[in-house]
Scaffold this motif. Structure first.
Motif, PDB file in Angstrom:
ATOM      1  N   LEU A   1     -15.764 -63.303 -16.820  1.00 13.67           N
ATOM      2  CA  LEU A   1     -16.974 -64.043 -16.882  1.00 13.67           C
ATOM      3  C   LEU A   1     -17.425 -64.255 -18.212  1.00 13.67           C
ATOM      4  CD1 LEU A   1     -19.346 -64.935 -15.159  1.00 13.67           C
ATOM      5  CD2 LEU A   1     -20.298 -62.768 -15.173  1.00 13.67           C
ATOM      6  N   ARG A   2     -17.469 -65.377 -18.335  1.00  8.62           N
ATOM      7  CA  ARG A   2     -18.138 -65.940 -19.731  1.00  8.62           C
ATOM      8  C   ARG A   2     -19.556 -66.632 -19.660  1.00  8.62           C
ATOM      9  NH1 ARG A   2     -13.074 -68.888 -22.881  1.00  8.62           N
ATOM     10  NH2 ARG A   2     -11.630 -66.893 -23.094  1.00  8.62           N
ATOM     11  N   THR A   3     -20.338 -66.505 -20.217  1.00 14.16           N
ATOM     12  CA  THR A   3     -21.603 -67.240 -20.374  1.00 14.16           C
ATOM     13  C   THR A   3     -22.167 -67.197 -21.638  1.00 14.16           C
ATOM     14  OG1 THR A   3     -23.672 -67.219 -19.131  1.00 14.16           O
ATOM     15  CG2 THR A   3     -22.910 -65.134 -20.040  1.00 14.16           C
ATOM     16  N   THR A   4     -23.480 -67.596 -21.930  1.00 10.41           N
ATOM     17  CA  THR A   4     -24.075 -67.754 -23.397  1.00 10.41           C
ATOM     18  C   THR A   4     -25.381 -67.233 -23.146  1.00 10.41           C
ATOM     19  OG1 THR A   4     -22.726 -69.735 -24.000  1.00 10.41           O
ATOM     20  CG2 THR A   4     -24.691 -69.439 -25.152  1.00 10.41           C
TER      21      THR A   4
ATOM     22  N   THR B   1     -40.520 -70.574 -34.324  1.00  9.30           N
ATOM     23  CA  THR B   1     -39.542 -69.952 -33.327  1.00  9.30           C
ATOM     24  C   THR B   1     -38.278 -70.751 -33.474  1.00  9.30           C
ATOM     25  OG1 THR B   1     -40.030 -71.523 -31.609  1.00  9.30           O
ATOM     26  CG2 THR B   1     -41.237 -69.333 -31.643  1.00  9.30           C
ATOM     27  N   ARG B   2     -37.047 -69.947 -33.195  1.00 10.89           N
ATOM     28  CA  ARG B   2     -35.778 -70.130 -33.139  1.00 10.89           C
ATOM     29  C   ARG B   2     -35.061 -69.630 -32.048  1.00 10.89           C
ATOM     30  NH1 ARG B   2     -32.090 -67.762 -38.027  1.00 10.89           N
ATOM     31  NH2 ARG B   2     -32.848 -65.822 -37.333  1.00 10.89           N
ATOM     32  N   THR B   3     -34.243 -70.554 -31.512  1.00 13.28           N
ATOM     33  CA  THR B   3     -33.445 -70.080 -30.368  1.00 13.28           C
ATOM     34  C   THR B   3     -32.048 -69.846 -30.827  1.00 13.28           C
ATOM     35  OG1 THR B   3     -34.286 -71.593 -28.961  1.00 13.28           O
ATOM     36  CG2 THR B   3     -32.421 -70.875 -28.174  1.00 13.28           C
ATOM     37  N   MET B   4     -31.665 -68.472 -30.774  1.00 20.03           N
ATOM     38  CA  MET B   4     -30.229 -67.974 -31.060  1.00 20.03           C
ATOM     39  C   MET B   4     -29.451 -67.884 -29.942  1.00 20.03           C
ATOM     40  SD  MET B   4     -31.581 -65.244 -33.726  1.00 20.03           S
ATOM     41  CE  MET B   4     -30.012 -64.768 -34.364  1.00 20.03           C
ATOM     42  N   SER B   5     -28.118 -68.472 -29.919  1.00 23.23           N
ATOM     43  CA  SER B   5     -27.118 -68.292 -28.856  1.00 23.23           C
ATOM     44  C   SER B   5     -26.058 -67.281 -29.234  1.00 23.23           C
ATOM     45  CB  SER B   5     -26.758 -69.617 -28.644  1.00 23.23           C
ATOM     46  OG  SER B   5     -27.558 -70.631 -28.071  1.00 23.23           O
ATOM     47  N   PHE B   6     -25.687 -66.448 -28.141  1.00 24.09           N
ATOM     48  CA  PHE B   6     -24.623 -65.451 -28.150  1.00 24.09           C
ATOM     49  C   PHE B   6     -23.728 -65.675 -27.247  1.00 24.09           C
ATOM     50  CE2 PHE B   6     -28.719 -63.750 -30.077  1.00 24.09           C
ATOM     51  CZ  PHE B   6     -28.183 -63.286 -31.263  1.00 24.09           C
ATOM     52  N   PRO B   7     -22.406 -65.672 -27.467  1.00 25.48           N
ATOM     53  CA  PRO B   7     -21.528 -65.644 -26.355  1.00 25.48           C
ATOM     54  C   PRO B   7     -21.389 -64.503 -25.756  1.00 25.48           C
ATOM     55  CG  PRO B   7     -20.206 -66.027 -28.492  1.00 25.48           C
ATOM     56  CD  PRO B   7     -21.963 -65.856 -28.909  1.00 25.48           C
TER      57      PRO B   7
ATOM     58  N   GLU C   1     -18.934 -62.156 -22.942  1.00 23.77           N
ATOM     59  CA  GLU C   1     -17.787 -62.089 -22.005  1.00 23.77           C
ATOM     60  C   GLU C   1     -17.766 -60.835 -21.268  1.00 23.77           C
ATOM     61  OE1 GLU C   1     -13.128 -62.636 -22.193  1.00 23.77           O
ATOM     62  OE2 GLU C   1     -14.267 -63.564 -23.467  1.00 23.77           O
ATOM     63  N   PHE C   2     -17.515 -60.748 -20.037  1.00 20.47           N
ATOM     64  CA  PHE C   2     -17.258 -59.712 -19.309  1.00 20.47           C
ATOM     65  C   PHE C   2     -15.884 -59.530 -18.859  1.00 20.47           C
ATOM     66  CE2 PHE C   2     -21.883 -60.210 -19.019  1.00 20.47           C
ATOM     67  CZ  PHE C   2     -22.400 -58.999 -19.513  1.00 20.47           C
ATOM     68  N   LYS C   3     -15.267 -58.387 -18.868  1.00 22.63           N
ATOM     69  CA  LYS C   3     -13.823 -58.421 -18.201  1.00 22.63           C
ATOM     70  C   LYS C   3     -13.797 -57.259 -16.998  1.00 22.63           C
ATOM     71  CE  LYS C   3     -11.549 -60.385 -22.253  1.00 22.63           C
ATOM     72  NZ  LYS C   3     -10.590 -60.001 -23.230  1.00 22.63           N
ATOM     73  N   ASP C   4     -13.180 -57.466 -16.129  1.00 21.74           N
ATOM     74  CA  ASP C   4     -12.639 -56.588 -14.875  1.00 21.74           C
ATOM     75  C   ASP C   4     -13.979 -55.720 -14.528  1.00 21.74           C
ATOM     76  OD1 ASP C   4     -10.860 -55.349 -13.520  1.00 21.74           O
ATOM     77  OD2 ASP C   4     -10.604 -53.622 -14.854  1.00 21.74           O
ATOM     78  N   LEU C   5     -14.869 -56.544 -14.215  1.00 20.57           N
ATOM     79  CA  LEU C   5     -16.054 -55.935 -13.351  1.00 20.57           C
ATOM     80  C   LEU C   5     -15.896 -55.683 -12.133  1.00 20.57           C
ATOM     81  CD1 LEU C   5     -18.808 -58.110 -14.962  1.00 20.57           C
ATOM     82  CD2 LEU C   5     -18.399 -56.068 -15.653  1.00 20.57           C
ATOM     83  N   PRO C   6     -16.270 -54.498 -11.698  1.00 27.28           N
ATOM     84  CA  PRO C   6     -16.126 -54.162 -10.378  1.00 27.28           C
ATOM     85  C   PRO C   6     -17.074 -54.693  -9.615  1.00 27.28           C
ATOM     86  CG  PRO C   6     -16.803 -52.112 -11.350  1.00 27.28           C
ATOM     87  CD  PRO C   6     -16.469 -53.114 -12.448  1.00 27.28           C
ATOM     88  N   LEU C   7     -17.142 -54.783  -8.047  1.00 29.46           N
ATOM     89  CA  LEU C   7     -18.279 -55.821  -7.473  1.00 29.46           C
ATOM     90  C   LEU C   7     -18.798 -54.535  -6.478  1.00 29.46           C
ATOM     91  CD1 LEU C   7     -16.569 -59.139  -6.351  1.00 29.46           C
ATOM     92  CD2 LEU C   7     -18.432 -58.525  -8.087  1.00 29.46           C
TER      93      LEU C   7
END
Length: 154
Positions: free
Chosen positions: A9-12, A139-145, A147-153
């Motif tokens: 799962l990838r997000t910002t 103010t300043r908006t900062m973005s960070f990538p 990523e989650f791998k192999d997450l149990p549901l």
């Protein structure tokens, strides 16, 4: 059959960081009447600071977008809702927030707050002597990538 894991799962993540604030302070707040200031190019008006009943007080603050675009004002309104205006007694102790309401539009943001100087379990403070708000003007908006791998549901 539903899966049991999320493989990737990838997000910002976006975070707004306040860099600079400007004080909006009003002394003798119960007798000051309407007070208008321009802060960061936005028009601020503090009004209706009064005693509702013994120990209960209220005020209204209105902010207009001034010279800014609608998009800039929308972002600023979101920042304002996370900052905290305060009514302080003569010793600088804050009254306790007890409720409020607000309206937000394309050109104006209005907030009415009620406060108490005698809340259960809290130290009783005096009547309001000063309005104080450190208004975020930079103010300043900062973005960070992220990523989650192999997450149990669940």
């Amino acid at each position: 059959m539903a899966g049991s894991r999320i493989t990737r799962l990838r997000t910002t993540l976006q975070v707004s960081v306040v860099g600079k604030t400007e004080p909006f302070e009003v002394a003798d707040v119960l007798t000051a009447g309407k007070v208008q200031r321009t802060i960061g190019g936005y028009a601020f008006e503090l009004r209706d600071v009064n005693r509702i009943v013994e120990g209960q007080y209220a005020y209204t603050i209105e902010v207009s977008r001034g010279e800014h675009t609608s998009a800039e004002f929308n972002a600023f309104r979101q920042t304002l809702s996370r900052s905290q205006a305060r009514l302080l007694d003569a010793q600088g102790r804050p009254l306790s927030f007890s409720g409020g309401s607000g309206q937000s539009g394309a050109d104006k943001w209005t907030q009415t707050n009620q406060l108490s100087n005698n809340r259960a379990g809290a130290v009783k403070v005096g009547e309001p002597a000063k309005f104080a708000w450190d208004v975020p003007v930079e103010t300043r908006t900062m973005s960070f990538p992220v990523e989650f791998k192999d997450l149990p549901l669940p």
